[in-house]
Structures are given as structure tokens and as C-alpha cells.
Write a protein that holds these residues in place. Structure first.
Motif, PDB file in Angstrom:
ATOM      1  N   LEU A  98     -41.352  84.501 -46.665  1.00 22.75           N
ATOM      2  CA  LEU A  98     -41.662  83.104 -45.998  1.00 22.75           C
ATOM      3  C   LEU A  98     -42.893  82.551 -47.029  1.00 22.75           C
ATOM      4  N   VAL A  99     -43.699  81.902 -46.779  1.00 13.96           N
ATOM      5  CA  VAL A  99     -44.454  80.718 -47.075  1.00 13.96           C
ATOM      6  C   VAL A  99     -46.088  80.237 -46.533  1.00 13.96           C
ATOM      7  N   SER A 100     -46.972  80.324 -46.666  1.00 14.38           N
ATOM      8  CA  SER A 100     -47.791  79.372 -45.978  1.00 14.38           C
ATOM      9  C   SER A 100     -48.016  78.553 -46.670  1.00 14.38           C
ATOM     10  N   TYR A 101     -48.324  77.246 -46.508  1.00 17.28           N
ATOM     11  CA  TYR A 101     -48.475  76.109 -46.837  1.00 17.28           C
ATOM     12  C   TYR A 101     -50.302  75.704 -46.614  1.00 17.28           C
ATOM     13  N   ALA A 121     -44.258  77.139 -56.720  1.00 16.16           N
ATOM     14  CA  ALA A 121     -43.023  76.695 -55.316  1.00 16.16           C
ATOM     15  C   ALA A 121     -43.402  75.174 -54.999  1.00 16.16           C
ATOM     16  N   LEU A 122     -42.546  74.801 -54.995  1.00 18.25           N
ATOM     17  CA  LEU A 122     -42.290  73.498 -53.883  1.00 18.25           C
ATOM     18  C   LEU A 122     -42.655  73.713 -52.499  1.00 18.25           C
ATOM     19  N   ARG A 123     -43.404  72.768 -51.964  1.00 19.77           N
ATOM     20  CA  ARG A 123     -44.211  72.170 -51.550  1.00 19.77           C
ATOM     21  C   ARG A 123     -44.434  70.370 -50.407  1.00 19.77           C
ATOM     22  N   PRO A 124     -44.405  70.831 -49.646  1.00 24.93           N
ATOM     23  CA  PRO A 124     -44.544  69.232 -48.712  1.00 24.93           C
ATOM     24  C   PRO A 124     -45.547  68.174 -48.891  1.00 24.93           C
ATOM     25  N   ALA A 151     -48.794  67.799 -52.847  1.00 23.01           N
ATOM     26  CA  ALA A 151     -48.369  68.308 -54.199  1.00 23.01           C
ATOM     27  C   ALA A 151     -50.380  68.842 -54.046  1.00 23.01           C
ATOM     28  N   THR A 152     -50.700  68.743 -53.083  1.00 25.82           N
ATOM     29  CA  THR A 152     -52.030  69.650 -53.246  1.00 25.82           C
ATOM     30  C   THR A 152     -52.262  70.445 -52.334  1.00 25.82           C
ATOM     31  N   ASN A 153     -51.468  71.074 -51.517  1.00 23.95           N
ATOM     32  CA  ASN A 153     -51.149  72.689 -50.933  1.00 23.95           C
ATOM     33  C   ASN A 153     -50.782  73.631 -51.936  1.00 23.95           C
TER      34      ASN A 153
END
Length: 174
Positions: free
Chosen positions: A126-129, A152-155, A157-159
Motif C-alpha cells: 500500500l502507499v499513502s499519498y 512511485a507514481l503519484r496523483p 506531482a507535489t505529493n
């Protein structure tokens, strides 16, 4: 609809969302406190998120669970596993309402849902953004044993992305 579990910890019940939860949920998302989650949100946008948190159970077999104290009372926050176009990976998310902050509620709820995700749904990671300015969520992710994953991909770009690997978590409940 997929079976929505009820999880219990020493102090908490993590349960299916109910329409009675809407008012406090919206109050939180409409407040400045939701700024780390892309808010504050309008009523229409918050309703979409509320419905999405519930609907993901039927779509994916996981979604949002409201956090409630075992001794009763209204919901005090939410813990969730999110996925879909807004979440490139399975995301462990959490929030608690102001009166529940600083009591280890989100930590206890996140461990319970993370363990359920691994044991029942067999999700390997799991990841946490996390918004980089959200110090409380960053510290919580680290307390949960998650590590920064810069690749990791992120929703957004600043996360920041914190990865929760498959190591065993401390069990706080029976």
C-alpha cells in the motif's frame, strides 16, 4: 456489493459508512483542515468523495470505513483504501475530526485496515499519498513503518509517497 467488513480494535470500531455520517464528513472536507487533501471542498464535490468511498467496496472490495469509538457515539474520522483514476496504487488514507486528534486514533485504525488488506485482500503493498506540508500525516506514515518512495507514481506531482511494505504490524486488538 462486496461484503464490507466491520473491524474492531481495542478502542475502535471501523464500520460501513452511513448517511448519518455525512454531516460531519462534509464539515471536515469543507473546512480548512481539508487543505492537505485538495480541499476545502464544495458540498457537491464532498458528496462525490463520500459516495466514492462507499462505492469502491462494490468495485474493488475495499473502500472507506468510518472510525467510531467502541463505547459509542458518532464517527470520529475515516480510514480507507482507495484506488482508481485518482490513485495510481492502492492507497491507505486516513483522517480524524479535530476532537479526535492526538489520541492515536488514526494510527490504530490504519494498522487494523492495513492488516485486513494484507490478510484478507492479499494486497502486497500500500502507499499513502501525503501533502509535504502535512507534518502529522508524514509522521503517522513513518510511525506505521512506511518509507519514502521517490520513484512511485503519484496523483499530484507535489505529493510525497510513503510505501507500506508487507512487514508485520503491531496488533493492538483481539
Amino acid at each position: 456489493m462486496s461484503d464490507i467488513p466491520t473491524l474492531t480494535t481495542e478502542r475502535l470500531i471501523l464500520r460501513q459508512m452511513q448517511t448519518d455520517d455525512w454531516k460531519a464528513y462534509f464539515g471536515f472536507l469543507a473546512s480548512d483542515r481539508a487543505r492537505y487533501m485538495g480541499g476545502p471542498y464544495s458540498q457537491v464535490r464532498a458528496w462525490g468523495l463520500f459516495c466514492s468511498d462507499y462505492a469502491q467496496w462494490g468495485l474493488f472490495g475495499f473502500g472507506g470505513l468510518m472510525i467510531q469509538r467502541r463505547d459509542g457515539g458518532p464517527a470520529i474520522g475515516q480510514v480507507s483504501i482507495n484506488y482508481g483514476p485518482s490513485f495510481p496504487e492502492y492507497e491507505l488514507g486516513w483522517f480524524v475530526y479535530p476532537d479526535a486528534e492526538g489520541q492515536g486514533i488514526a494510527y490504530e485504525a490504519a494498522i487494523a485496515l492495513c492488516n485486513w488488506a494484507r490478510q484478507t485482500r492479499r494486497l502486497p503493498t500500500l502507499v499513502s499519498y501525503v501533502d509535504p506540508q502535512n507534518d502529522r500525516s508524514r509522521r503517522l506514515a513513518e510511525r506505521l513503518g512506511a518509507v519514502s518512495d521517490v520513484d512511485a507514481l503519484r496523483p499530484d506531482a507535489t505529493n510525497l509517497v510513503y510505501r507500506h511494505y508487507g512487514r508485520a504490524h503491531l496488533r493492538l486488538w483481539s
